[in-house]
Design an enzyme around this catalytic site. Sequence first.
Site, PDB file in Angstrom:
ATOM      1  N   HIS A  34       0.832  -1.204   0.000  1.00 52.83           N
ATOM      2  CA  HIS A  34       0.000   0.000   0.000  1.00 52.83           C
ATOM      3  C   HIS A  34       0.864   1.249   0.000  1.00 52.83           C
ATOM      4  CE1 HIS A  34      -0.378   0.701   4.681  1.00 52.83           C
ATOM      5  NE2 HIS A  34       0.865   0.598   4.301  1.00 52.83           N
ATOM      6  N   CYS A  40       5.401   6.085   4.777  1.00 48.26           N
ATOM      7  CA  CYS A  40       4.244   5.347   4.237  1.00 48.26           C
ATOM      8  C   CYS A  40       3.711   5.985   2.971  1.00 48.26           C
ATOM      9  CB  CYS A  40       3.147   5.250   5.287  1.00 48.26           C
ATOM     10  SG  CYS A  40       3.611   4.154   6.626  1.00 48.26           S
ATOM     11  N   HIS A  83       4.878   0.014  -0.424  1.00 49.21           N
ATOM     12  CA  HIS A  83       5.654  -0.863   0.466  1.00 49.21           C
ATOM     13  C   HIS A  83       4.687  -1.917   0.995  1.00 49.21           C
ATOM     14  CE1 HIS A  83       3.837   2.049   3.198  1.00 49.21           C
ATOM     15  NE2 HIS A  83       3.839   1.081   4.092  1.00 49.21           N
ATOM     16  N   HIS A  95       3.266  -5.089   3.777  1.00 45.20           N
ATOM     17  CA  HIS A  95       3.120  -5.556   5.155  1.00 45.20           C
ATOM     18  C   HIS A  95       2.664  -7.006   5.149  1.00 45.20           C
ATOM     19  CE1 HIS A  95       3.512  -1.647   7.124  1.00 45.20           C
ATOM     20  NE2 HIS A  95       2.769  -1.144   6.165  1.00 45.20           N
ATOM     21  N   ASP A 146      -4.779 -10.784  -0.739  1.00 40.28           N
ATOM     22  CA  ASP A 146      -3.451 -11.383  -0.608  1.00 40.28           C
ATOM     23  C   ASP A 146      -2.619 -11.182  -1.871  1.00 40.28           C
ATOM     24  OD1 ASP A 146      -1.447 -12.792   0.784  1.00 40.28           O
ATOM     25  OD2 ASP A 146      -1.999 -14.668  -0.215  1.00 40.28           O
ATOM     26  N   HIS A 147      -1.389 -10.715  -1.660  1.00 38.95           N
ATOM     27  CA  HIS A 147      -0.454 -10.429  -2.743  1.00 38.95           C
ATOM     28  C   HIS A 147      -0.988  -9.386  -3.720  1.00 38.95           C
ATOM     29  CE1 HIS A 147       1.579 -13.888  -1.063  1.00 38.95           C
ATOM     30  NE2 HIS A 147       2.649 -13.541  -1.744  1.00 38.95           N
ATOM     31  N   GLU A 164      -0.863  -4.748  11.559  1.00 38.16           N
ATOM     32  CA  GLU A 164      -0.094  -4.324  10.387  1.00 38.16           C
ATOM     33  C   GLU A 164       1.382  -4.670  10.578  1.00 38.16           C
ATOM     34  OE1 GLU A 164      -1.013  -0.753   7.651  1.00 38.16           O
ATOM     35  OE2 GLU A 164       0.405  -0.018   9.160  1.00 38.16           O
TER      36      GLU A 164
HETATM   37 NI    NI Z   1       2.464   0.805   5.588  1.00 38.58          NI
END
Ligand code: NI
Length: 136
Positions: A15, A34, A40, A42, A80-81, A125
């Site tokens: 995100h 962020c 990036h 998580h 996911d992914h 997160e």
């Molecule tokens: Ni983040």
Amino acid sequence: MKATISRKAHFNAAHRLYRKDWSDEKNDAVFGKCNNPNFHGHNYELIVSVTGDIDQETGYVIDMKALKDIIKIEVEDAFDHKNLNVEVPEFAELNPTAENIAVVIYNKIKPRLNPSFDLEITLYETPRNFVIYSGE
Ligand code: NI
């Protein structure tokens, strides 16, 4: 008799936190790293908790297999992914903070449950940072 049952799940996603309507300077000031335009990732850990009456015939609040399937379809298959900003329609205009992701997950799962059940979403997160949302 009421009980709360919980199931853990996991997804990896990328995100970027920013608002299109803010300047680069303001986005940097508020969201810091962020706001990296290259995104990036998580490793999100999810706990879905359902509270309801224990069915006297089955002894269940909800069949875990049914809950597992709901989480798979609504969360794992959807997130996911994925790049949340780019690939998940709910975040096209919504900043994908942990708070907002928890709300979106709640709103996807709640309609699939018996209306008498209470639902609580806990979303990690990072191992140290997590959000709880229960529909208020
Ligand atoms: Ni983040």
